[in-house]
Design an enzyme around this catalytic site. Structure first.
Site, PDB file in Angstrom:
ATOM      1  N   CYS A  56       0.818  -1.219   0.000  1.00  0.00           N
ATOM      2  CA  CYS A  56       0.000   0.000   0.000  1.00  0.00           C
ATOM      3  C   CYS A  56       0.849   1.264   0.000  1.00  0.00           C
ATOM      4  O   CYS A  56       0.453   2.271  -0.593  1.00  0.00           O
ATOM      5  CB  CYS A  56      -1.009  -0.002   1.142  1.00  0.00           C
ATOM      6  SG  CYS A  56      -0.299  -0.094   2.795  1.00  0.00           S
ATOM      7  N   HIS A 113      -2.613   1.067   7.035  1.00  0.00           N
ATOM      8  CA  HIS A 113      -2.791   1.150   5.585  1.00  0.00           C
ATOM      9  C   HIS A 113      -2.496   2.572   5.121  1.00  0.00           C
ATOM     10  O   HIS A 113      -2.954   3.544   5.731  1.00  0.00           O
ATOM     11  CB  HIS A 113      -4.233   0.751   5.244  1.00  0.00           C
ATOM     12  CG  HIS A 113      -4.558   0.783   3.799  1.00  0.00           C
ATOM     13  ND1 HIS A 113      -3.922  -0.019   2.870  1.00  0.00           N
ATOM     14  CD2 HIS A 113      -5.457   1.528   3.098  1.00  0.00           C
ATOM     15  CE1 HIS A 113      -4.428   0.232   1.671  1.00  0.00           C
ATOM     16  NE2 HIS A 113      -5.350   1.161   1.778  1.00  0.00           N
TER      17      HIS A 113
END
Length: 187
Positions: free
Chosen positions: A16, A117
């Site tokens: 990510c 994330h």
């Protein structure tokens, strides 16, 4: 590229951070290999590199993001969440990178685990877009006020949620990402 001509990488492994950087830059600038190289540069003597997953699947930390941005002539400014987002001059940053909690899932099965994330947000051709790699395609946020609302919601998800402003060296030095009563702050 998505239907609107926006560059958007989808989530793969624990990459990510790489996807957030590329989505923010709107081009495939970084890869797993280049991120791993940055990790090695940051900790050349480490057997187990502290800047990525032990398994080698990604999960890069903020130091990798900051070094990657520096290689592009950009800087990351940490947003102090105690400040009101009304003090943010949203037009000055190139974009934004959020670090937010995310559920871990295996296919349709959602596990009771949470990971961190990285998510990119950027203004493209007028409106701001959520370029989260977990989305099927970018989501239009809207204008400046909608962006402030979106960022506020993301920061309120978890007390550990973080916001990085991605700015030019000049904007960082001036501090012009911060609004004062008279407009953008200039040092």
């Amino acid at each position: 590229m998505d239907g609107a001509g926006l560059y958007h990488e989808r989530q793969c492994w624990e990459l990510c951070a790489v996807h957030a950087l590329n989505n923010l830059l709107q081009r495939p600038q970084f890869s797993k290999q280049s991120a791993d190289s940055i990790c090695t540069d940051l900790s050349p003597q480490s057997v187990l590199n502290p800047h990525r997953s032990v398994l080698g699947t990604g999960n890069y930390d903020v130091n990798v993001i900051m070094a990657a941005l520096l290689s592009q002539g950009l800087r990351a400014v940490w947003w102090d969440r105690r400040r009101s987002l009304q003090c943010l001059c949203v037009s000055r940053p190139v974009g934004f990178i959020l670090n937010v909690p995310s559920r871990v899932s295996l296919g349709l099965l959602s596990l009771p685990l949470r990971r961190r994330h990285w998510v990119a947000v950027r203004r493209i051709n007028g409106p701001y877009y959520n370029l989260d790699s977990k989305l099927k395609s970018p989501v239009c946020i809207g204008g400046e006020e909608e962006l402030r609302l979106f960022l506020g919601e993301q920061l309120s998800l978890d007390s550990d949620s973080q916001l990085l402003l991605v700015v030019s060296e000049e904007v960082e030095e001036e501090g012009s990402w911060l609004l004062t009563a008279d407009g953008p702050h200039v040092a």
